[in-house]
Design a protein around this motif. Structure first.
Motif, PDB file in Angstrom:
ATOM      1  N   PRO A   1       0.837  -1.202   0.000  1.00 43.29           N
ATOM      2  CA  PRO A   1       0.000   0.000   0.000  1.00 43.29           C
ATOM      3  C   PRO A   1       0.876   1.258   0.000  1.00 43.29           C
ATOM      4  CG  PRO A   1      -0.798  -1.590   1.596  1.00 43.29           C
ATOM      5  CD  PRO A   1       0.527  -2.101   1.124  1.00 43.29           C
ATOM      6  N   ALA A   2       0.538   2.215  -0.824  1.00 51.32           N
ATOM      7  CA  ALA A   2       1.360   3.425  -0.991  1.00 51.32           C
ATOM      8  C   ALA A   2       0.571   4.659  -0.574  1.00 51.32           C
ATOM      9  CB  ALA A   2       1.833   3.558  -2.440  1.00 51.32           C
ATOM     10  N   PHE A   3       1.265   5.570   0.131  1.00 46.22           N
ATOM     11  CA  PHE A   3       0.631   6.783   0.632  1.00 46.22           C
ATOM     12  C   PHE A   3       1.576   7.966   0.427  1.00 46.22           C
ATOM     13  CE2 PHE A   3      -0.544   3.073   3.114  1.00 46.22           C
ATOM     14  CZ  PHE A   3      -1.934   3.066   2.984  1.00 46.22           C
ATOM     15  N   GLU A   4       1.005   9.143   0.351  1.00 47.93           N
ATOM     16  CA  GLU A   4       1.819  10.342   0.198  1.00 47.93           C
ATOM     17  C   GLU A   4       2.326  10.853   1.533  1.00 47.93           C
ATOM     18  OE1 GLU A   4       2.970  11.814  -2.541  1.00 47.93           O
ATOM     19  OE2 GLU A   4       2.115  10.123  -3.635  1.00 47.93           O
ATOM     20  N   THR A   5       1.547  10.650   2.597  1.00 49.77           N
ATOM     21  CA  THR A   5       1.921  11.169   3.909  1.00 49.77           C
ATOM     22  C   THR A   5       1.764  10.091   4.974  1.00 49.77           C
ATOM     23  OG1 THR A   5      -0.305  11.913   4.499  1.00 49.77           O
ATOM     24  CG2 THR A   5       1.077  13.447   3.232  1.00 49.77           C
TER      25      THR A   5
END
Length: 281
Positions: free
Chosen positions: A204-208
């Motif tokens: 899972p990828a997130f910006e913050t």
């Protein structure tokens, strides 16, 4: 005898009885003796060694130890079997030192029962491999942790805590009247092993970080999962008892762990060299 020494002696006695049960084919005893040591580990990891010492001081001497009346209330079948095993071991122990070790173990199980922790210790034993290394408290800063430790009438002896995303060991010595906190590299070997197996390409990828933390609240790690934040891989660690996650940057954690291992190796080599020099004098 100091309480830590008494627990070590008791643990060695339990190990010797497990070995005897294994060699003689006594299957139930072979299964129960390791559980005895798990009770000891639970008390140690939750920082209750000195509380147990105080409990021991309140027990009047008797010719033969007995099971706490709390077992009649709890109806905990496994702990009751452990208690029967320990009482039998007391009767069979030929030496006073061995009997003293059994007394410590009997009262350790009684302490857990009397403090209503039988369910907690069963959870600890049955789910130990499914939980992250146990931490008893979390703090945002080291100053907060040190203020907490300083203010405790009965500090842990020792126990792990979390400061930010890092593990520390909070410890105290009743005998020397000192206490402190130092960094504990307990999670880094997990990161090393899991990273060596390969980080899944579809993490899972997130910006913050806030986005990652919000997602983890509804998708808790079990107990470890990789996530990506702003292009950097992190190991998310779920601390079920504290109802929170910590996030460990993989690259920097591996670098710090490698440096820590090298420093430990240098210390071992230096110590070996000093022993060699002393032996040659």
């Amino acid at each position: 005898m100091r309480i830590h020494d008494a627990l070590i002696s008791a643990s060695r006695f339990a190990a010797s009885r497990w070995q005897a049960a294994r060699l003689e084919g006594r299957e139930e005893e072979k299964r129960l003796w390791p559980q005895v040591n798990e009770y000891r580990a639970f008390i140690g990891e939750t920082g209750q060694v000195y509380l147990f010492e105080d409990y021991l001081r309140g027990i009047p001497p008797t010719p033969r130890p007995h099971a706490s009346l709390a077992f009649d209330v709890s109806k905990d079948a496994t702990s009751y079997k452990v208690m029967r095993l320990l009482l039998k071991a007391f009767d069979e122990a030929p030496e006073p030192e061995q009997k003293q070790s059994v007394i410590v173990l009997i009262n350790l199980v009684n302490f857990i029962a009397d403090t209503e922790q039988l369910a907690a210790v069963e959870d600890y034993i049955n789910n130990r491999l499914d939980y992250a290394p146990l931490a008893i408290a979390h703090f945002t800063t080291r100053d907060e942790a040190e203020a907490w430790l300083k203010g405790l009438a009965e500090p842990p002896s020792p126990a792990r805590i979390l400061i930010g995303d890092e593990y520390y060991l909070a410890w105290s010595s009743r005998e020397e009247n000192v206490r402190g906190i130092y960094r504990d590299y307990i999670i880094e070997p997990y990161i090393e092993e899991l990273a060596a197996r390969g980080i899944p390409p579809s993490t899972p990828a997130f910006e913050t970080r806030a986005e990652a933390e919000g997602w983890l609240k509804n998708h808790p790690a079990s107990p470890f999962d990789f996530v990506s934040i702003a292009g950097e891989h992190y190991l998310a660690v779920h601390h079920k008892r504290l109802m929170r996650h910590t996030l460990h940057p993989v690259a920097s954690a591996l670098t710090e762990w490698a440096e820590t291992k090298r420093a430990a190796e240098r210390e071992r080599a230096q110590g070996a060299a000093e022993e060699t020099e002393e032996g040659g004098e």
